[in-house]
Write a protein that holds these residues in place. Structure first.
Motif, PDB file in Angstrom:
ATOM      1  N   SER A 171       3.135  -3.247 -18.152  1.00  0.00           N
ATOM      2  CA  SER A 171       2.182  -2.535 -17.300  1.00  0.00           C
ATOM      3  C   SER A 171       2.452  -2.693 -15.807  1.00  0.00           C
ATOM      4  O   SER A 171       2.106  -1.812 -15.027  1.00  0.00           O
ATOM      5  CB  SER A 171       0.751  -3.015 -17.591  1.00  0.00           C
ATOM      6  N   ALA A 172       3.067  -3.796 -15.402  1.00  0.00           N
ATOM      7  CA  ALA A 172       3.265  -4.058 -13.978  1.00  0.00           C
ATOM      8  C   ALA A 172       4.677  -3.666 -13.543  1.00  0.00           C
ATOM      9  O   ALA A 172       5.647  -3.876 -14.287  1.00  0.00           O
ATOM     10  CB  ALA A 172       3.024  -5.534 -13.668  1.00  0.00           C
ATOM     11  N   PRO A 173       4.829  -3.110 -12.359  1.00  0.00           N
ATOM     12  CA  PRO A 173       6.167  -2.817 -11.843  1.00  0.00           C
ATOM     13  C   PRO A 173       6.868  -4.098 -11.409  1.00  0.00           C
ATOM     14  O   PRO A 173       6.238  -5.158 -11.287  1.00  0.00           O
ATOM     15  CB  PRO A 173       5.887  -1.916 -10.636  1.00  0.00           C
ATOM     16  N   LEU A 174       8.170  -3.998 -11.196  1.00  0.00           N
ATOM     17  CA  LEU A 174       8.899  -5.104 -10.577  1.00  0.00           C
ATOM     18  C   LEU A 174       8.486  -5.149  -9.110  1.00  0.00           C
ATOM     19  O   LEU A 174       8.766  -4.230  -8.343  1.00  0.00           O
ATOM     20  CB  LEU A 174      10.405  -4.883 -10.708  1.00  0.00           C
ATOM     21  N   GLU A 175       7.803  -6.216  -8.747  1.00  0.00           N
ATOM     22  CA  GLU A 175       7.235  -6.321  -7.412  1.00  0.00           C
ATOM     23  C   GLU A 175       7.377  -7.752  -6.934  1.00  0.00           C
ATOM     24  O   GLU A 175       7.111  -8.692  -7.688  1.00  0.00           O
ATOM     25  CB  GLU A 175       5.757  -5.919  -7.452  1.00  0.00           C
ATOM     26  N   GLY A 176       7.820  -7.931  -5.706  1.00  0.00           N
ATOM     27  CA  GLY A 176       7.981  -9.279  -5.202  1.00  0.00           C
ATOM     28  C   GLY A 176       8.183  -9.318  -3.707  1.00  0.00           C
ATOM     29  O   GLY A 176       8.171  -8.291  -3.020  1.00  0.00           O
ATOM     30  N   ILE A 177       8.364 -10.525  -3.221  1.00  0.00           N
ATOM     31  CA  ILE A 177       8.590 -10.789  -1.805  1.00  0.00           C
ATOM     32  C   ILE A 177      10.007 -11.301  -1.619  1.00  0.00           C
ATOM     33  O   ILE A 177      10.440 -12.232  -2.312  1.00  0.00           O
ATOM     34  CB  ILE A 177       7.582 -11.822  -1.255  1.00  0.00           C
ATOM     35  N   GLU A 210       0.806  -1.208   0.000  1.00  0.00           N
ATOM     36  CA  GLU A 210       0.000   0.000   0.000  1.00  0.00           C
ATOM     37  C   GLU A 210       0.844   1.265   0.000  1.00  0.00           C
ATOM     38  O   GLU A 210       0.487   2.279  -0.606  1.00  0.00           O
ATOM     39  CB  GLU A 210      -0.944  -0.003   1.208  1.00  0.00           C
ATOM     40  N   GLN A 211       1.985   1.248   0.691  1.00  0.00           N
ATOM     41  CA  GLN A 211       2.840   2.425   0.781  1.00  0.00           C
ATOM     42  C   GLN A 211       4.247   1.976   1.130  1.00  0.00           C
ATOM     43  O   GLN A 211       4.466   0.834   1.521  1.00  0.00           O
ATOM     44  CB  GLN A 211       2.324   3.384   1.858  1.00  0.00           C
ATOM     45  N   THR A 212       5.208   2.889   0.965  1.00  0.00           N
ATOM     46  CA  THR A 212       6.580   2.548   1.314  1.00  0.00           C
ATOM     47  C   THR A 212       6.831   2.772   2.801  1.00  0.00           C
ATOM     48  O   THR A 212       6.072   3.455   3.490  1.00  0.00           O
ATOM     49  CB  THR A 212       7.581   3.392   0.508  1.00  0.00           C
ATOM     50  N   VAL A 271      11.079  -0.298  -0.538  1.00  0.00           N
ATOM     51  CA  VAL A 271      10.565  -1.270   0.424  1.00  0.00           C
ATOM     52  C   VAL A 271       9.176  -0.826   0.863  1.00  0.00           C
ATOM     53  O   VAL A 271       8.991   0.302   1.346  1.00  0.00           O
ATOM     54  CB  VAL A 271      11.493  -1.401   1.644  1.00  0.00           C
ATOM     55  N   ALA A 272       8.205  -1.720   0.708  1.00  0.00           N
ATOM     56  CA  ALA A 272       6.824  -1.386   1.065  1.00  0.00           C
ATOM     57  C   ALA A 272       6.454  -1.867   2.465  1.00  0.00           C
ATOM     58  O   ALA A 272       5.726  -1.184   3.182  1.00  0.00           O
ATOM     59  CB  ALA A 272       5.857  -1.993   0.047  1.00  0.00           C
ATOM     60  N   ASP A 273       6.948  -3.027   2.867  1.00  0.00           N
ATOM     61  CA  ASP A 273       6.530  -3.603   4.142  1.00  0.00           C
ATOM     62  C   ASP A 273       7.549  -4.656   4.556  1.00  0.00           C
ATOM     63  O   ASP A 273       8.277  -5.198   3.705  1.00  0.00           O
ATOM     64  CB  ASP A 273       5.143  -4.239   3.999  1.00  0.00           C
TER      65      ASP A 273
END
Length: 319
Positions: free
Chosen positions: A108-114, A9-11, A27-29
């Motif tokens: 369309s999607a950012p680089l996002e992962g865990i 949701e936020q950094t 870093v988001a969470d």
């Protein structure tokens, strides 16, 4: 908290990631699974001025390395009793890309992962002066994209400043001197579009079979110099290693194109590099016979090697 409940949701607050600009926080969470096991949710902005400057339709693995580096910093502050503002120094970093298809960009999607981080504490007080090791694995969707292993040291502020004063006083050059003008190569030669993101100059000398390439430093670069440093920042040096490897491999014909995938990058840092002193890469290229190359590099300053790196380059997977 588990993987399923980590939020994008936020950094995190920028001070936890040692960043000045909000747009440079990736870093988001985070959450702790135990005393040495942690999770972090990371995201790289799609329109980032540096990490989105690429030609291939793949996310940049070094962008993920930067996000993991920030995640380690956040975890140190949140869970390992490292005070805010503590200087940290990366000593060793080994990145291996496990699945390039996981880094494929859909437009369309950012680089996002865990990121799952194993970081056992090996000594020191609150992480100080301990050569703390870590292993971080990045999962994108259901795929294991890459693994990063390394170690680093956190310094008490007073000890760090004392060490750097002593280091600068004993080095043979004036740290306030102006660095020589060193122009970057054209961005297309290293697979970029924006000249501002080029950090290597043309290879104009040799040491035996090795090429010598200057490191080009722009202290106004919004990503590498997000805030004030008293030394060359590690992410700039890593990017320099990658660009020097690509340029050198193309120069000798080991790569047919500078638009090449990083399969692995293993670096060791043995000292801080000063800002206003020339630094040079020495690159030895070993073609792998499959259209890629292994490039061994040193970064030298004052005639002394201050970092070494091996970069494995390969063609991107066929569409």
């Amino acid at each position: 908290m588990t993987v399923e409940t980590l939020s994008f949701e936020q950094t995190v607050p920028r001070t936890l990631a040692h960043r000045r600009c909000l747009g440079e926080v990736f870093v988001a969470d985070t959450t702790a699974l135990g005393p040495a096991e942690f999770l972090a949710a990371i995201q790289i902005p799609r329109a980032h001025s540096h990490w989105s400057d690429r030609i291939a339709a793949y996310h940049d693995p070094l962008a993920a390395v930067e996000a993991i580096r920030q995640a380690m910093t956040v975890i140190g502050h949140r869970y390992l009793r490292v005070p805010l503002g503590t200087p940290m120094s990366l000593q060793r970093m080994e990145t291996d890309v496990e699945d390039h298809s996981a880094l494929r960009e859909d437009g369309s999607a950012p680089l996002e992962g865990i990121v799952r981080i194993h970081a056992p504490q090996t000594g020191g007080t609150g992480g100080y002066f301990a050569d703390n090791t870590f292993t971080a694995s990045l999962t994108i969707g259901a795929a294991l994209a890459m693994v990063v292993r390394g170690s680093g040291i956190a310094f008490p502020r007073e000890a760090y400043e004392q060490f750097r004063r002593h280091q600068q006083q004993t080095r043979p050059a004036d740290p306030d001197a102006e660095i020589a003008a060193r122009g970057p190569v054209q961005p297309a030669r290293i697979g970029r579009r924006n000249p501002r993101n080029v950090v290597v100059g043309r290879p104009d000398t040799r040491q035996g079979s090795a090429l010598v390439l200057p490191l080009v430093v722009d202290q106004r670069h919004p990503s590498f110099f997000d805030h004030t440093y008293d030394h060359l920042p590690g992410p700039l040096i890593l990017e320099g290693f990658r660009q020097a490897a690509v340029l050198a491999a193309c120069e000798i014909g080991a790569l047919a194109t500078p638009v090449a995938a990083v399969a692995a990058i293993h670096a060791t840092f043995t000292g801080f590099a000063e800002l206003n002193v020339d630094a040079d890469f020495v690159a030895t290229v070993l073609p792998d016979g499959g259209g890629g190359a292994v490039v061994e590099l040193d970064l030298s300053q004052f005639g002394t090697t201050i970092a070494t790196c091996t970069v494995e380059l390969a063609p991107y997977p066929p569409d």
